[in-house]
Design a protein around this motif. Structure first.
Motif, PDB file in Angstrom:
ATOM      1  N   VAL A   1       0.837  -1.203   0.000  1.00 46.76           N
ATOM      2  CA  VAL A   1       0.000   0.000   0.000  1.00 46.76           C
ATOM      3  C   VAL A   1       0.871   1.252   0.000  1.00 46.76           C
ATOM      4  N   THR A   2       1.794   1.329   0.963  1.00 50.87           N
ATOM      5  CA  THR A   2       2.650   2.516   1.048  1.00 50.87           C
ATOM      6  C   THR A   2       3.598   2.606  -0.146  1.00 50.87           C
ATOM      7  N   GLY A   3       4.166   1.488  -0.555  1.00 47.82           N
ATOM      8  CA  GLY A   3       5.080   1.496  -1.692  1.00 47.82           C
ATOM      9  C   GLY A   3       4.406   1.956  -2.968  1.00 47.82           C
ATOM     10  N   SER A   4       3.159   1.541  -3.183  1.00 48.47           N
ATOM     11  CA  SER A   4       2.450   1.968  -4.395  1.00 48.47           C
ATOM     12  C   SER A   4       2.155   3.466  -4.347  1.00 48.47           C
ATOM     13  N   ASN A   5       1.886   3.995  -3.148  1.00 46.50           N
ATOM     14  CA  ASN A   5       1.667   5.433  -3.026  1.00 46.50           C
ATOM     15  C   ASN A   5       2.941   6.224  -3.349  1.00 46.50           C
ATOM     16  N   VAL A   6       4.072   5.753  -2.831  1.00 48.88           N
ATOM     17  CA  VAL A   6       5.347   6.430  -3.088  1.00 48.88           C
ATOM     18  C   VAL A   6       5.723   6.319  -4.565  1.00 48.88           C
ATOM     19  N   ALA A   7       5.546   5.130  -5.140  1.00 51.72           N
ATOM     20  CA  ALA A   7       5.857   4.948  -6.561  1.00 51.72           C
ATOM     21  C   ALA A   7       4.998   5.865  -7.430  1.00 51.72           C
ATOM     22  N   ALA A   8       3.717   5.996  -7.058  1.00 55.09           N
ATOM     23  CA  ALA A   8       2.826   6.881  -7.817  1.00 55.09           C
ATOM     24  C   ALA A   8       3.285   8.326  -7.718  1.00 55.09           C
ATOM     25  N   ALA A   9       3.730   8.756  -6.525  1.00 54.50           N
ATOM     26  CA  ALA A   9       4.194  10.135  -6.359  1.00 54.50           C
ATOM     27  C   ALA A   9       5.414  10.415  -7.230  1.00 54.50           C
ATOM     28  N   VAL A  10       6.350   9.460  -7.262  1.00 55.53           N
ATOM     29  CA  VAL A  10       7.549   9.639  -8.085  1.00 55.53           C
ATOM     30  C   VAL A  10       7.180   9.681  -9.571  1.00 55.53           C
ATOM     31  N   GLY A  11       6.330   8.738  -9.991  1.00 56.72           N
ATOM     32  CA  GLY A  11       5.956   8.672 -11.398  1.00 56.72           C
ATOM     33  C   GLY A  11       5.138   9.872 -11.856  1.00 56.72           C
TER      34      GLY A  11
END
Length: 482
Positions: A440-450
């Motif tokens: 959950v947290t990793g997908s949020n961070v990945a989305a922010a970077v992308g």
């Protein structure tokens, strides 16, 4: 209304953004409170009633995703037209959004009301709760045209910069629902005791009251809709669908993965894992309220500045929104990380054992991703305000299906996997519940970077200036059609 437009296109960006966002945040708080109060009254009927209604939540989430098209399309197009001093065009957009919402709500609601029993069986309703769940779902579905129409009118107000009207509509909706709940569930005075059906009718009554207030405000001085604005055209409907449909796709993507994640959690963590995941979802839904409200406000401000030929202010609105929201969610995340136990027990006082341990771990991991959620919400609001809503759809498609679900599936035992239409999506590595939490947290961070990288690239290529050119062309096309 001219004063409101002047503040949006010429005034202080931070002050105007916060002023628009506060009623929207309050509106979301009201909606959360409604869910808590509904659960409180239904809990008095017993566990079966709560379970029956709970099973309908994913289905209702998907149904309301279909009503997002007229809502988002109306808000963005109205904001752009108000920014361009085209009041008549904005009024026509509201009328078309209202008509589209009524049609979609009637078709979807009628179909679900007829197929309620098979639908609740598909989502896992056993014989003990299937009948009550079908009654609740079928009854609420009949109120979808009213809910959708009310939302479309709300979107018109928010697009104009009148977020207070949207708040009052939601307050009326929730207040009537809350008052009718005990009367119709248990039977008080002349009201019969209808149980779960009564809870559903109370919800529909709330939709009706919100719609009536929205109509009254729209016909009054706050919007001044009149008969001359009721002239339907294919071009207007096409514009609404072009802007709003990708957000519907975005909602369907996120809701479908959330349904699958519940199955992953149940297999990987059992009852303790489900308890932690549920508490974490509830806490996060409250924590992100400032981000959601500010994003909706920024979406309207960007739209109006695009319509007013102010690309510089549209860009600054997005950047200022990111700064405010990141700061707010970082503070909330810090509190959650420091005292996760009290936060968990605030929502579920009796939580203990492995369920409590999982919940504390999940709340701390969730806190790391809150600033990332803020970045994504506000940058996507910038894209949405320009009419580029497909970016939001693609971002969530990659976030949920490309990162969150495959990583979460690693929590499963090696013999299990998540399948999509019968095809295994990812093997299990028996990593347990931490894999779900970090997914959950990793997908949020990945989305922010992308999304951040894509936003910077789009800005360099003239994101807001190009949107102004496109808006002018659309306005010319609409005028020639009229």
């Amino acid at each position: 209304m001219s004063d409101r437009r002047a503040a949006i296109v010429d005034g202080s960006i931070p002050r105007t953004l916060v002023a628009l966002a506060v009623p929207l945040v309050a509106q979301n708080v009201v909606r959360v409170a409604q869910q808590v109060i509904d659960t409180f009254w239904l809990g008095r009927l017993g566990e079966t009633a709560v379970a029956a209604v709970g099973l309908t939540i994913p289905v209702l989430g998907l149904l309301f995703a279909l009503l997002v098209t007229p809502f988002v399309g109306t808000q963005i197009l109205v904001s752009q037209r108000i920014g361009g001093d085209d009041d008549d065009g904005a009024h026509r957009t509201v009328v078309h959004g209202l008509a589209l919402a009524l049609v979609v709500g009637a078709v979807v609601g009628g179909g679900v009301a007829l197929a309620a029993r098979p639908l609740v069986t598909v989502v896992g309703a056993g014989p003990d709760v299937a009948s009550a769940a079908a009654v609740y779902l079928g009854t609420v579905a009949l109120g979808l045209p009213l809910a959708g129409a009310s939302d479309a009118l709300e979107a018109g107000f928010v697009g104009r910069g009148d977020s207070r009207a949207s708040l009052w509509i939601n307050v009326a909706t929730v207040a009537v629902n809350v008052v009718l709940d005990p009367l119709l569930i248990f039977g008080v005075g002349p009201f019969p005791a209808l149980g779960v059906r009564g809870a559903a009718l109370a919800t529909v009554g709330g939709y009706a009251s919100g719609f009536l207030l929205a109509i009254a405000l729209a016909l009054g001085s706050r919007m001044a809709l009149s008969r001359r604005h009721v002239a339907l055209s294919v071009a207007e409907f096409r514009a609404l669908l072009s802007v709003g449909a990708p957000i519907t796709g975005r909602q369907v993507v996120s809701q479908s993965v959330r349904v699958l994640l519940v199955s992953v959690v149940a297999l990987a963590g059992g009852a303790a894992g489900l308890a932690a995941y549920t508490v974490g979802a509830r806490v996060a839904s409250v924590a992100v309220l400032p981000s959601r409200g500010l994003a909706q406000a920024a979406q309207s401000m960007v739209g109006q500045n695009v319509g007013a030929d102010r690309p510089d202010r549209a860009g600054r609105t997005t950047r200022v929104g990111v700064g405010i929201t990141v700061a707010a969610l970082a503070c909330l995340g810090a509190v959650q990380w420091v005292v996760p136990g009290p936060v968990a027990r605030l929502f579920v006082p009796d939580l203990s054992g492995q369920g409590f341990a999982f919940t504390v771990q999940y709340l701390r991991i969730l806190a790391y991703g809150y600033p990332a959620i803020a970045v994504v919400d506000l940058l996507l609001a910038g894209f949405n305000g320009t009419g580029r809503t497909r970016t939001s759809f693609v971002a969530d498609l990659l976030k949920y299906w490309g990162v969150r679900l495959p990583v979460a599936a690693l929590a499963l035992p090696a013999a299990a996997s998540v399948s999509v239409f019968g095809v295994a999506a990812a093997p299990g590595l028996d990593l347990g519940m931490p894999a779900v939490f970090w997914a959950v947290t990793g997908s949020n961070v990945a989305a922010a970077v992308g999304v951040g990288a894509y936003y910077l690239r789009a800005v360099r290529r003239g994101l807001f200036a190009d949107a102004i050119d496109g808006t002018s062309e659309d306005a010319d096309a609409a005028a020639s059609t009229d």
